[in-house]
Scaffold this active site. Sequence first.
Site, PDB file in Angstrom:
ATOM      1  N   PHE A  12     -60.667 160.031  12.055  1.00  0.00           N
ATOM      2  CA  PHE A  12     -60.583 160.149  10.597  1.00  0.00           C
ATOM      3  C   PHE A  12     -60.841 158.756   9.982  1.00  0.00           C
ATOM      4  O   PHE A  12     -60.026 158.211   9.246  1.00  0.00           O
ATOM      5  CB  PHE A  12     -59.209 160.677  10.146  1.00  0.00           C
ATOM      6  CG  PHE A  12     -58.768 161.934  10.842  1.00  0.00           C
ATOM      7  CD1 PHE A  12     -59.210 163.176  10.405  1.00  0.00           C
ATOM      8  CD2 PHE A  12     -57.927 161.873  11.947  1.00  0.00           C
ATOM      9  CE1 PHE A  12     -58.806 164.341  11.048  1.00  0.00           C
ATOM     10  CE2 PHE A  12     -57.513 163.036  12.594  1.00  0.00           C
ATOM     11  CZ  PHE A  12     -57.945 164.274  12.149  1.00  0.00           C
ATOM     12  N   ASP A  39     -65.507 160.885  11.804  1.00  0.00           N
ATOM     13  CA  ASP A  39     -65.108 161.459  10.524  1.00  0.00           C
ATOM     14  C   ASP A  39     -66.071 162.600  10.212  1.00  0.00           C
ATOM     15  O   ASP A  39     -67.245 162.550  10.577  1.00  0.00           O
ATOM     16  CB  ASP A  39     -65.167 160.407   9.407  1.00  0.00           C
ATOM     17  CG  ASP A  39     -64.340 160.820   8.189  1.00  0.00           C
ATOM     18  OD1 ASP A  39     -63.249 160.247   7.983  1.00  0.00           O
ATOM     19  OD2 ASP A  39     -64.782 161.721   7.436  1.00  0.00           O
ATOM     20  N   SER A  40     -65.556 163.623   9.531  1.00  0.00           N
ATOM     21  CA  SER A  40     -66.416 164.777   9.234  1.00  0.00           C
ATOM     22  C   SER A  40     -67.319 164.539   8.021  1.00  0.00           C
ATOM     23  O   SER A  40     -68.211 165.330   7.757  1.00  0.00           O
ATOM     24  CB  SER A  40     -65.552 166.018   8.995  1.00  0.00           C
ATOM     25  OG  SER A  40     -64.630 165.756   7.970  1.00  0.00           O
ATOM     26  N   ASP A  79     -55.473 158.969  11.775  1.00  0.00           N
ATOM     27  CA  ASP A  79     -55.070 158.857  10.364  1.00  0.00           C
ATOM     28  C   ASP A  79     -55.627 160.048   9.583  1.00  0.00           C
ATOM     29  O   ASP A  79     -56.521 159.891   8.744  1.00  0.00           O
ATOM     30  CB  ASP A  79     -55.581 157.526   9.787  1.00  0.00           C
ATOM     31  CG  ASP A  79     -55.121 157.311   8.359  1.00  0.00           C
ATOM     32  OD1 ASP A  79     -54.114 157.928   7.955  1.00  0.00           O
ATOM     33  OD2 ASP A  79     -55.761 156.523   7.629  1.00  0.00           O
ATOM     34  N   CYS A 123     -49.596 161.491   6.326  1.00  0.00           N
ATOM     35  CA  CYS A 123     -49.446 161.130   4.908  1.00  0.00           C
ATOM     36  C   CYS A 123     -48.955 162.330   4.100  1.00  0.00           C
ATOM     37  O   CYS A 123     -49.084 162.357   2.884  1.00  0.00           O
ATOM     38  CB  CYS A 123     -50.733 160.567   4.338  1.00  0.00           C
ATOM     39  SG  CYS A 123     -52.103 161.716   4.376  1.00  0.00           S
TER      40      CYS A 123
HETATM   41  N1  SAH Z   1     -58.266 155.702   8.052  1.00  0.00           N
HETATM   42  C1  SAH Z   1     -58.970 155.731   6.797  1.00  0.00           C
HETATM   43  C2  SAH Z   1     -58.494 156.849   5.881  1.00  0.00           C
HETATM   44  C3  SAH Z   1     -58.554 158.241   6.444  1.00  0.00           C
HETATM   45  S1  SAH Z   1     -58.544 159.475   5.248  1.00  0.00           S
HETATM   46  C4  SAH Z   1     -58.871 154.358   6.149  1.00  0.00           C
HETATM   47  O1  SAH Z   1     -58.101 153.524   6.584  1.00  0.00           O
HETATM   48  O2  SAH Z   1     -59.596 154.117   5.180  1.00  0.00           O
HETATM   49  C5  SAH Z   1     -58.883 160.914   6.101  1.00  0.00           C
HETATM   50  C6  SAH Z   1     -60.338 161.103   6.505  1.00  0.00           C
HETATM   51  O3  SAH Z   1     -60.387 162.277   7.314  1.00  0.00           O
HETATM   52  C7  SAH Z   1     -61.347 161.347   5.407  1.00  0.00           C
HETATM   53  O4  SAH Z   1     -62.362 160.386   5.510  1.00  0.00           O
HETATM   54  C8  SAH Z   1     -61.932 162.750   5.666  1.00  0.00           C
HETATM   55  O5  SAH Z   1     -63.331 162.800   5.460  1.00  0.00           O
HETATM   56  C9  SAH Z   1     -61.635 162.924   7.108  1.00  0.00           C
HETATM   57  N2  SAH Z   1     -61.429 164.302   7.597  1.00  0.00           N
HETATM   58  C10 SAH Z   1     -60.725 165.296   7.056  1.00  0.00           C
HETATM   59  N3  SAH Z   1     -60.640 166.355   7.892  1.00  0.00           N
HETATM   60  C11 SAH Z   1     -61.334 166.011   9.003  1.00  0.00           C
HETATM   61  C12 SAH Z   1     -61.615 166.651  10.235  1.00  0.00           C
HETATM   62  N4  SAH Z   1     -61.122 167.860  10.496  1.00  0.00           N
HETATM   63  N5  SAH Z   1     -62.335 165.987  11.138  1.00  0.00           N
HETATM   64  C13 SAH Z   1     -62.817 164.763  10.889  1.00  0.00           C
HETATM   65  N6  SAH Z   1     -62.572 164.091   9.762  1.00  0.00           N
HETATM   66  C14 SAH Z   1     -61.844 164.706   8.817  1.00  0.00           C
END
Ligand code: SAH
Length: 402
Positions: free
Chosen positions: A234, A256-257, A306, A346
């Site tokens: 993520f 990340d997706s 995260d 979160c």
């Molecule tokens: N660690 C990052 C914040 C993460 S926010 C930082 O420090 O800036 C959560 C992220 O998860 C987002 O970018 C969103 O696009 C991604 N996301 C949400 N669901 C997801 C999934 N099932 N698989 C991959 N990424 C995902």
Amino acid sequence: MSEEKRDFITITLKSGHRKSIMRHHPWIFSGAIAGFIGKPTSGETVLVRDSFGEFVAWGSYSPKSKIRVRVYSWHEGEMINRNFFERRLLKAIDYRKQVIDLKKVNSYRMINAESDGLPGLVVDKYDNVIVMQVLSAGIEKWREVIADLLMKITGVTNIFERSDVEVRKLEGLPIRKGNLRGNVPEDLIKIEENDLMFLVDIREGHKTGFYLDQRENRRTVQDISFGKHVLDCFSYTGGFTLAALKGGAASITAVDSSTSAISLAKQNLQINGFDSNKVNFIVDDVFTSLRKFRDRGMKFDLIILDPPKFAPTINLVERASRGYKDINLLAFKLLNQGGKLITFSCSGAIDPELFQKIVAGAALDAGVNGRISKRLFQGVDHPVSLSFPDGLYLKGFVINID
Ligand code: SAH
């Protein structure tokens, strides 16, 4: 008639409902209200009295929300006017001066809503642009005054509004996004954090553009990444990935997706002059990716999880718990001996104790033994007021496995 002189609409609490509010919790739910004297409009300042008619608080009225009143003040003599907002803004900004080295950090949360005594107001500063988010009917009413005050206090001339969040619908407020003051350039904003630069998209990015709440935790990652093979799940725009690179990681896999998040992460890598060969960016669902890595027998020394908020509301806690358990279990299995997992939640509805239980369950099922070497929280610029424990949403652990 001036604000000071006019009669205020009174809200009377049911008997037995003053306890929480007298402990300075700022929310009054619709079920706690016995009746009104007058008819408040959306966002209007109301006088709250207990069932004996005694003064309790000043608050703002939200006709549509279950949180019917948000308290501004517990002092009968305190008028809710421009000066009130100026005092609260100054207090919040003064706190940031105490807890952040503003010579090194040019982007941070300036106002954290309830915990800064301004229910429903979020203000983030990105270099010389302010992004404001209005989440309550009360703040909606004072929005222009607050924008003027922010300009006066900070000297910032460009304020962008990101009131484009679903929770506004619960308040009966329309979605709004655009320039509030000045004319914010279309370009991405370059911010500095922990001696790294990041490009932030305040128009389309998540939250107000960046996860400012992870600044200190990214520092923790930087401190423990040297020589490690890291998996950043993520990754969004690469916050933890860049921290790990800065800390001397041997390799990083970032998943990340979101295609746009990964593309911005690549730009962030570039502007910091990092070696792009060290990073493998993958656009994929993390639940799927982790299984692919497991099936390929891949291993990492440090894994960061995260995820987004799996439990936006309390009734989704059970489903969210299963989600957290799943990714944590898979991550534990992908760690080398002596590896570390940095895992976050979160979701405000999942408290640190429950989160620890979920992670412990995942370790047990993965057959690993771990020790919590550090507890992590949202950054100091996202404070939690003592009387508003609900303000704690981000928690995490650094777990060293055997
Ligand atoms: N660690 C990052 C914040 C993460 S926010 C930082 O420090 O800036 C959560 C992220 O998860 C987002 O970018 C969103 O696009 C991604 N996301 C949400 N669901 C997801 C999934 N099932 N698989 C991959 N990424 C995902």
